[in-house]
Scaffold this motif. Structure first.
Motif, PDB file in Angstrom:
ATOM      1  N   ASN A 174      16.508   2.416  -5.518  1.00  0.00           N
ATOM      2  CA  ASN A 174      15.785   2.704  -4.437  1.00  0.00           C
ATOM      3  C   ASN A 174      14.316   3.220  -5.030  1.00  0.00           C
ATOM      4  OD1 ASN A 174      17.856   2.549  -2.498  1.00  0.00           O
ATOM      5  ND2 ASN A 174      18.475   4.712  -2.967  1.00  0.00           N
ATOM      6  N   ILE A 175      13.228   2.406  -4.435  1.00  0.00           N
ATOM      7  CA  ILE A 175      11.948   2.811  -5.197  1.00  0.00           C
ATOM      8  C   ILE A 175      10.853   3.074  -4.148  1.00  0.00           C
ATOM      9  CG2 ILE A 175       9.917   1.603  -6.289  1.00  0.00           C
ATOM     10  CD1 ILE A 175      11.905  -0.142  -7.736  1.00  0.00           C
ATOM     11  N   THR A 176      10.217   4.144  -4.400  1.00  0.00           N
ATOM     12  CA  THR A 176       8.934   4.709  -3.684  1.00  0.00           C
ATOM     13  C   THR A 176       7.812   4.255  -4.513  1.00  0.00           C
ATOM     14  OG1 THR A 176      10.368   6.126  -2.383  1.00  0.00           O
ATOM     15  CG2 THR A 176       7.769   6.416  -2.479  1.00  0.00           C
ATOM     16  N   GLU A 177       6.916   3.557  -3.915  1.00  0.00           N
ATOM     17  CA  GLU A 177       5.584   3.587  -4.779  1.00  0.00           C
ATOM     18  C   GLU A 177       4.436   4.150  -3.736  1.00  0.00           C
ATOM     19  OE1 GLU A 177       6.947  -0.599  -6.852  1.00  0.00           O
ATOM     20  OE2 GLU A 177       5.181  -0.749  -5.556  1.00  0.00           O
ATOM     21  N   ILE A 178       3.270   4.568  -4.580  1.00  0.00           N
ATOM     22  CA  ILE A 178       2.301   5.014  -3.723  1.00  0.00           C
ATOM     23  C   ILE A 178       0.851   4.267  -4.380  1.00  0.00           C
ATOM     24  CG2 ILE A 178       0.646   7.269  -3.632  1.00  0.00           C
ATOM     25  CD1 ILE A 178       3.215   8.923  -4.271  1.00  0.00           C
ATOM     26  N   TRP A 179       0.446   3.503  -3.742  1.00  0.00           N
ATOM     27  CA  TRP A 179      -0.654   2.907  -4.038  1.00  0.00           C
ATOM     28  C   TRP A 179      -2.097   3.370  -3.454  1.00  0.00           C
ATOM     29  CZ3 TRP A 179      -0.460  -3.123  -4.868  1.00  0.00           C
ATOM     30  CH2 TRP A 179       0.895  -3.629  -5.309  1.00  0.00           C
ATOM     31  N   ASN A 180      -3.087   2.525  -3.983  1.00  0.00           N
ATOM     32  CA  ASN A 180      -4.515   2.708  -3.259  1.00  0.00           C
ATOM     33  C   ASN A 180      -5.047   1.592  -3.204  1.00  0.00           C
ATOM     34  OD1 ASN A 180      -5.531   2.712  -5.724  1.00  0.00           O
ATOM     35  ND2 ASN A 180      -6.247   4.915  -5.898  1.00  0.00           N
ATOM     36  N   ASN A 181      -6.569   1.356  -2.723  1.00  0.00           N
ATOM     37  CA  ASN A 181      -7.137   0.198  -2.761  1.00  0.00           C
ATOM     38  C   ASN A 181      -7.537  -0.214  -4.076  1.00  0.00           C
ATOM     39  OD1 ASN A 181      -7.249  -0.124   0.096  1.00  0.00           O
ATOM     40  ND2 ASN A 181      -8.852   1.399   0.242  1.00  0.00           N
ATOM     41  N   THR A 182      -7.447   0.367  -5.294  1.00  0.00           N
ATOM     42  CA  THR A 182      -7.745  -0.224  -6.557  1.00  0.00           C
ATOM     43  C   THR A 182      -6.448  -0.363  -7.421  1.00  0.00           C
ATOM     44  OG1 THR A 182      -7.744   2.006  -7.419  1.00  0.00           O
ATOM     45  CG2 THR A 182      -9.743   1.629  -6.433  1.00  0.00           C
ATOM     46  N   THR A 183      -5.467  -0.321  -6.908  1.00  0.00           N
ATOM     47  CA  THR A 183      -4.408  -0.708  -7.742  1.00  0.00           C
ATOM     48  C   THR A 183      -4.013  -2.058  -8.208  1.00  0.00           C
ATOM     49  OG1 THR A 183      -2.922   1.079  -6.467  1.00  0.00           O
ATOM     50  CG2 THR A 183      -1.635  -0.855  -7.656  1.00  0.00           C
ATOM     51  N   ILE A 184      -4.703  -3.129  -7.673  1.00  0.00           N
ATOM     52  CA  ILE A 184      -4.750  -4.300  -8.025  1.00  0.00           C
ATOM     53  C   ILE A 184      -5.720  -4.479  -9.049  1.00  0.00           C
ATOM     54  CG2 ILE A 184      -6.038  -5.256  -6.262  1.00  0.00           C
ATOM     55  CD1 ILE A 184      -4.325  -7.806  -6.074  1.00  0.00           C
ATOM     56  N   ASN A 185      -6.868  -3.759  -9.135  1.00  0.00           N
ATOM     57  CA  ASN A 185      -7.933  -4.028  -9.985  1.00  0.00           C
ATOM     58  C   ASN A 185      -7.720  -4.245 -11.392  1.00  0.00           C
ATOM     59  OD1 ASN A 185      -9.355  -3.855  -7.352  1.00  0.00           O
ATOM     60  ND2 ASN A 185     -10.691  -2.135  -8.103  1.00  0.00           N
ATOM     61  N   GLY A 186      -6.886  -3.527 -11.937  1.00  0.00           N
ATOM     62  CA  GLY A 186      -6.529  -3.486 -13.339  1.00  0.00           C
ATOM     63  C   GLY A 186      -6.143  -4.972 -13.826  1.00  0.00           C
ATOM     64  N   SER A 187      -5.179  -5.512 -13.044  1.00  0.00           N
ATOM     65  CA  SER A 187      -4.672  -6.935 -13.297  1.00  0.00           C
ATOM     66  C   SER A 187      -5.673  -7.870 -13.229  1.00  0.00           C
ATOM     67  CB  SER A 187      -3.228  -7.340 -12.212  1.00  0.00           C
ATOM     68  OG  SER A 187      -2.406  -6.410 -12.744  1.00  0.00           O
ATOM     69  N   LEU A 188      -6.525  -7.820 -12.131  1.00  0.00           N
ATOM     70  CA  LEU A 188      -7.637  -8.806 -11.899  1.00  0.00           C
ATOM     71  C   LEU A 188      -8.695  -8.727 -13.148  1.00  0.00           C
ATOM     72  CD1 LEU A 188      -8.191  -8.353  -8.000  1.00  0.00           C
ATOM     73  CD2 LEU A 188      -6.621 -10.162  -9.257  1.00  0.00           C
ATOM     74  N   GLN A 189      -9.043  -7.538 -13.444  1.00  0.00           N
ATOM     75  CA  GLN A 189      -9.922  -7.311 -14.740  1.00  0.00           C
ATOM     76  C   GLN A 189      -9.449  -8.068 -15.902  1.00  0.00           C
ATOM     77  OE1 GLN A 189     -13.369  -5.715 -14.039  1.00  0.00           O
ATOM     78  NE2 GLN A 189     -13.656  -6.797 -16.058  1.00  0.00           N
TER      79      GLN A 189
END
Length: 333
Positions: free
Chosen positions: A175-190
């Motif tokens: 069972n997994i709970t994740e907390i994201w925000n609007n910048t979570t994806i930025n690192g992978s794209l950068q």
């Protein structure tokens, strides 16, 4: 001090009814003698304390920690300097995670500064690229020899891939709970942009990795809506919270019926492991506070869900355009 130490040992065993027998066996003493030590009627010797510490896999530093609320001790994950070290890290991580699949009430809370690694550990170019990025940060030989990603994937060991995919698969049964925000994806794209601009990543593979990142986002959206992990044999629950206030940290908390443990980043994918229960409770309370001021995505309106995921897809599309047209000016905001 001895009473607190004994209570700490009890928290490390799953069967408290046989605790006295276990102590007697470890110390090679009679049941009555073990019982007297458990009840502090007889003092533990230094030698006995060391034997118990070894049996329950407690460091001598942790012996000092017991009862001291101002001092905590952390375990450091295995060092990673090369491909072999990364494979050892992946295998040890699997060995730590697998037992959680046997505990129905075990769960993970993940503060996602970056896309959680277990979403990327599958048979894709993104998975291989993540390993390339990790190794570029820790293996000086790769930097010295100017190894490109295109070269790296030609020689990546099959055993490394198998270890990565095995770890990614086992997370589907917790069972997994994740907390994201609007910048979570930025690192992978950068990361994609950086190595593309530096010439270490070809245009063709950069675009394929963009597709893989989009596939991850689409899958996360599906799991968030149905509140379950796709492909889970245990029908594991998946909850995604969106937090517009705090910056995430990539801290992971593991919660079981017996204890809480959290892992906080050290360098690259190395981490500190904290088992000090008062500190773990503070971290758990912080996570609960974060979730209370966040949106559980399944409960958000369709508009809010669409806006959140569409914003990530737009960032991926802007990166694709940047790769294709190769202009200088670009950012994700």
């Amino acid at each position: 001090m001895q009473e607190q130490f004994i209570q700490y040992l009890k928290s490390k065993t799953l069967d408290s009814t046989s605790f006295a027998e276990e102590i007697a066996s470890v110390l090679d003493i009679g049941y009555d003698a073990a019982y007297r030590r458990i009840n502090s009627k007889t003092s533990l010797t230094l030698e006995e304390g060391v034997k118990l510490a070894r049996h329950y896999k407690i460091s001598l530093n942790q012996l000092f920690e017991v009862g001291n609320q101002n001092t905590i001790v952390a375990d450091l994950s295995p060092p990673i300097h090369n491909i072999k070290g990364l494979e050892v890290w992946l295998n040890q991580s699997y060995n730590s995670v697998y037992p959680l699949t046997k505990l129905k009430s075990a769960s993970i809370i993940y503060s996602a500064k970056d896309i959680p690694l277990f979403h990327t550990l599958k048979d894709s170019f993104l998975s291989r690229y993540k390993m390339y990025v990790w190794l570029k940060d820790v293996d000086s030989n790769m930097t010295r020899d100017k190894i490109s990603f295109d070269d790296f994937i030609k020689n990546i060991p099959e055993s490394l891939l198998e270890s990565a995919f095995k770890l990614g698969q086992v997370y589907k049964d917790i069972n997994i709970t994740e907390i994201w925000n609007n910048t979570t994806i930025n690192g992978s794209l950068q990361q994609v942009l950086y190595y593309f601009e530096s010439g270490a990543l070809s245009k063709e593979l950069a675009l394929i990795i963009c597709n893989d990142i989009e596939d991850v986002v689409r899958l996360i959206e599906k799991q968030a809506i149905q509140q379950s992990l796709v492909g889970s044999e245990n029908k594991a629950i998946y909850n995604l919270y969106i937090n517009d206030i705090h910056t995430m940290s990539n801290t992971i908390m593991v919660k079981t019926p017996f204890q809480k443990v959290f892992f906080t980043p050290f360098t690259v994918i190395s981490y500190f492991k904290i088992e000090h229960q008062p500190t773990c409770e503070l971290m758990y309370e912080f996570f609960e506070k974060q979730m209370s001021i966040s949106k559980l995505l399944v409960n958000a309106g369709e508009k809010d869900r669409s806006l959140f995921f569409n914003r990530m897809i737009q960032k991926i599309n802007r990166l694709r355009e940047r790769i294709i047209i190769d202009n200088d000016a670009f950012d994700f905001e």
